[in-house]
Design an enzyme around this catalytic site. Sequence first.
Site, short mmCIF file in Angstrom:
data_model
loop_
_atom_site.label_atom_id
_atom_site.label_comp_id
_atom_site.label_asym_id
_atom_site.label_seq_id
_atom_site.Cartn_x
_atom_site.Cartn_y
_atom_site.Cartn_z
N HIS A 91 -0.79 43.59 47.63
CA HIS A 91 -1.86 43.01 46.70
C HIS A 91 -2.90 44.10 46.77
O HIS A 91 -3.62 44.38 47.60
CB HIS A 91 -2.11 41.72 47.24
N ARG A 98 -5.67 44.57 45.73
CA ARG A 98 -7.32 44.41 45.76
C ARG A 98 -7.58 44.30 47.07
O ARG A 98 -8.77 44.46 47.73
CB ARG A 98 -7.85 43.47 44.94
N GLU A 99 -6.67 44.25 48.10
CA GLU A 99 -6.95 43.72 49.60
C GLU A 99 -6.98 45.23 50.22
O GLU A 99 -6.21 45.68 51.13
CB GLU A 99 -5.72 42.96 50.18
N HIS A 130 -1.43 41.60 54.69
CA HIS A 130 -2.35 41.38 53.38
C HIS A 130 -3.86 41.14 54.20
O HIS A 130 -3.95 41.24 55.41
CB HIS A 130 -1.77 39.84 52.96
#
Lengths: 93, 310
Positions: free
Chosen positions: B70, B72-73, B197
């Site tokens: 992901h 944006r993490e 994550h």
Amino acid sequence: EQLFVGDQVLRVTARNEEQIALLRVLGEQEELQVDFWRHPNIPGHPVDLRVPFPNLQGVKKLLDFRNFSYSIMIEDVQELLDEEKESMRRSRR
Amino acid sequence: VKRSSRTFDFASYHTIDEIYDWMDVLVEDHPKLVSKIQIGQSYENRPLYVLKFSTGGSNRPAVWLDTGIHSREWITQATGVWTANKIAQEYGQDPSVTAILDSMDIFLEIVTNPDGFAFTHSSNRLWRKTRSINAGSRCIGVDPNRNWDAGFGGAGSSSNPCSETYHGPHAHSEKEVRAIMDFIRAHGKVKSVISIHSYSQMLLFPYGYRRAPAPDHQEMNELAKKAVSDLAAVFGTKYTYGSIANTIYMAGGTTIDWAYDNGVKYSFTLELRDSGRYGFLLPSSQIVPTATETWPALLDIMVHVLEHPY
């Protein structure tokens, strides 16, 4: 470049399954453009949602009307993004 | 001036170009231990690079780590960089790392979703998905952690391309996902998959697509308990642990469910820290503390894999 001026991130605590379901419905309303950072799942767990500035009043009203308990986690997303950019620029220099 | 991995600023966030350049430097600095392999190309034709840590041998058992599926993490990619450096530095120094690498290989994909990551730097800092075009929709991208062939399309994923949890048109539709699947399948001896994550402070294991406990639930639960306890011992950061479905929510099509269903027993996913104030915008001053506290948890899992061959 997409800017997030005035967008806030709200931390909502759903008390029960009914409130979890309500938050999910909120997320499905495309016109509100709510972006879950932490999805609604278990009552009592925090749910974080970014709300675009133009829809803030509407979403907050809705949360108040449904008796949700919430706080503002991030006052202005763009301010944080600007800080992040500046920090990267300084580091690069 | 010779490039050196020692001058890299681990306490800052970096672009994909900076990270890819740094990977080359790490390889230059540790030529007998680290190599860079390309396992495919992203939707926008960026290379999918994996760092291979190996002391030799052929077809050894392996651990797979990935960060930043992901995009944006950002704390995850940054933790991936720090972790890669740590593995390289600790070989020959730390007995656990040395023992692991004397018997097993470690593969680490730092920028697992390169198109999304580049997009977070250029256009939308809060982009989560891939950047593939969805036929018939104005909305772009697929959630690569709902795109795996394990409960694909089930609860916790969306069939709406505009949703952040859109599962994609079919399982493994995303090149970034398919490349990992092909690699792990072709390798054949991957014994652990750890997908990293942020942010929720959790250590999770299968299943996500069903509530029934996995056959190895008890062993994974005990291992997770030890790992989060050792993580908390560093700075006191509290993690919860358990199966995805029972700890957060039902989620079909996740990386670790696919890995587990395909014979990778020690499949875990970490949700790194947040102070509760910043979410995906965690200040860079927290990169090193986050990575530092994550390290003992990763080490616990890898040592367990080493000591429990199957």
